[in-house]
Design a protein around this motif. Structure first.
Motif: not given
Length: 164
Positions: A93-111
């Protein structure tokens, strides 16, 4: 028939209870998530603090207290810093995996849009990691606590990287 039902019930109970021993464990501390050949716990904690982690544990409230609403972007830069120092995140769960997660999270509009922009900038391959700083380590919230200030990772001298 009743005996068979009792055996199945007993077996199921034992099976479920034995599986639950590890299912509800708390997340590992940040210093337990990062590894580097020959690195002592003190060295890992010192590296985390130098890279911008406010605390060697997984507490979100410490990140928010130090970095405010853009704490996630700062955490990504700190993760990149750890990777640049040769550390590997044990659970992939390094920075690349975390960036993938945040890319997905962006679509969930919680930020907020501001948070999304900060995360996108932190995730950009050309964005350099946080530069490690001994001063940042020594002035961290962790090293400012009375009990941790005496630990080797909170002293100005270089922390040994070799496991003892």
């Amino acid at each position: 028939m009743i005996l068979l039902a009792l055996r199945v019930s007993l077996f199921s109970s034992i099976f479920l209870l034995s599986g639950c021993r590890s299912a509800f464990q708390p997340p590992p501390e940040s210093f337990e998530r990062w590894k580097k050949d020959g690195a002592s716990v003190q060295y890992v904690i010192a590296a985390l603090l130098e890279c911008g982690y406010p605390w060697p544990g997984p507490t979100v409230d410490q990140w928010i207290a130090v970095y405010g609403p853009n704490w996630e972007a700062n955490k990504l830069l700190a993760m990149k810093c750890m990777e640049s120092k040769g550390f590997v995140e044990k659970y992939d769960y390094g920075s690349i995996a975390a960036c993938r997660y945040y890319s997905y999270a962006k679509t969930q509009k919680y930020q907020t849009e501001e948070q999304n922009l900060a995360i996108a900038k932190a995730c950009h391959p050309d964005t350099p990691p946080t530069v490690p700083s001994v001063e940042r380590r020594l002035s961290s919230r962790y090293c400012k606590t009375e009990w941790a200030s005496k630990f080797s990772e909170c002293q100005p001298a270089v922390v040994p990287s070799v496991k003892k």
